[in-house]
Design a protein around this motif. Structure first.
Motif: not given
Length: 407
Positions: A100-112, A115-119
């Protein structure tokens, strides 16, 4: 071993600006780790470039510092959507490394992860949403509540968290005590930033004199308080002191800064346009003291500013205008002074002292260079990151030592 590194604003040394991700990714590649960098550019098409072994995927998401709040949020959201699409096309990595920043990049991690059990490992450069809330960019109570909830969820779901300063780490621990937290501060590229003597050709190139010089190099935005250097320039002019004050950079507040300097008739003030890291090194080496400033907000005291680490790598004494982690380093290692913006006359007296006692200035400069070489090189940072990513394969220096520096 492979990672997908997500940084919306990836920059190289030739481009200037914050090049942390370039150096960390390059260091990983040199250790045999494949790095797919997902970033953006202001062009209407996708592009792939291989930069020192880093596969950089430039997604067409335009952004400008002068964007208003809504337009910025839209750019952040577009990057999240584009990153998700691109991750689906890439080979499965060991980790996502998201900065980050921005904080919204964390949304990619939550999704992955879902969706794919990607840490994912989440790197916190600045405290969001604390920073935009304290600056006044976000005022809506519902938006604040939503962003704080998102921040906590990103921390909770991350495999590990990397903080850039002890202050940031302390803040994260309060919000997420169970986090596996590591500190990897910013650093300087000591291959570019070197301590060198002033050069008559370079002084002439930048229109400077061979006299005591105080330089700010970095962003000139709302939170940088760069205008505070003009108070020093104004008093120095009034007292007919042969000091010069330099600001190198760009940003939304640059026009205001230049207008104020013009109205005050500050012939001892110079603006140098934004440039590459090598250009910054040249300017710093025509200087004696680096001016490190931020607006006077609690959240900004936790910062780990690139300009500070570049300055100490070139062996500059430091004037810092806030009492955060950087101030603690300055005081503990005797590399400069605190500058109280409410009492600029005291700042002028400190400059007069350093001008009259060059041995004291030289001692501070040598201390700064030693601090940079011992704790804040890119090699040390890469070593720490390797340990965070693959602790069984790569040993590394403990990240806790950064706390000890100012204990």
């Amino acid at each position: 071993m492979n990672i997908i590194y997500i940084h919306q604003y990836f920059l190289t040394p030739e481009q200037g600006g914050a090049t942390r991700s370039y150096h960390l990714a390059k260091g990983l590649v040199e250790q045999g780790i494949g790095v797919e960098m997902i970033s953006t550019h202001n062009k209407p098409f996708y592009d792939l470039k291989i930069i020192d072994g880093i596969r950089v995927h430039y997604l067409p998401v335009a952004y400008d510092q002068n964007y208003g709040f809504i337009k910025r949020i839209w750019a952040f959201y577009k990057f999240v959507l584009a990153s998700k699409k691109w991750i689906k096309k890439l080979p499965r990595p060991d980790y996502l490394y998201i900065t980050s920043t921005p904080l919204t990049t964390g949304l990619v991690g939550l999704w992955a992860k879902r969706k794919f059990a990607l840490p994912y490992i989440f790197e916190v450069r600045d405290l969001w949403p604390d920073a935009p809330i304290q600056v006044g960019a976000i005022r809506n109570p519902f938006a604040k509540k939503l962003l704080y909830a998102l921040e906590q969820r990103i921390y909770q779901q991350a495999l590990k968290i990397v903080a850039l300063s002890p202050g940031i780490a302390d803040n994260i621990r309060k919000k997420c005590p169970q986090a596996d937290l590591h500190i990897i501060p910013n650093f300087a590229d000591t291959e570019i930033f070197k301590k060198e003597k002033k050069s008559e050709p370079l002084l002439e190139k930048y229109g400077l004199k061979n006299t005591l010089t105080i330089t700010y190099s970095g962003a000139i935005g709302k939170v940088n308080a760069v205008e505070e250097i003009l108070d020093l320039a104004r008093i120095a002019k009034a007292q007919d002191l042969p000091f010069q004050f330099v600001v190198m950079g760009k940003g939304s507040k640059l026009p205001d800064l230049l207008n104020k300097a013009k109205k005050l008739h500050l012939e001892n003030f110079h603006h140098i346009p934004f440039g590459s890291k090598r250009a910054v090194n040249e300017v710093l080496n025509q200087s004696d003291i680096a001016f490190i400033s931020f607006d006077h907000l609690p959240v900004l005291k936790t910062n780990s500013p690139n300009k500070f680490f570049d300055a100490i790598a070139t062996g500059k004494a430091i004037f810092v205008n806030h009492k955060g982690w950087v101030h603690d380093l300055v005081k503990h290692f005797q590399i400069g002074y605190y500058y109280n913006s409410k009492n600029p006359n005291d700042g002028i007296e400190k400059l007069k002292l350093l001008a009259s006692e060059p041995h004291l200035l030289n001692e501070m400069q040598n201390n700064a260079k030693s601090l940079s070489e011992e704790y804040f090189t890119k090699e040390i940072a890469v070593s720490r990151l390797l340990f965070v990513l693959y602790p069984k394969k790569f040993g590394g220096r403990t990240t806790d030592e950064v706390y000890i520096l100012t204990a």
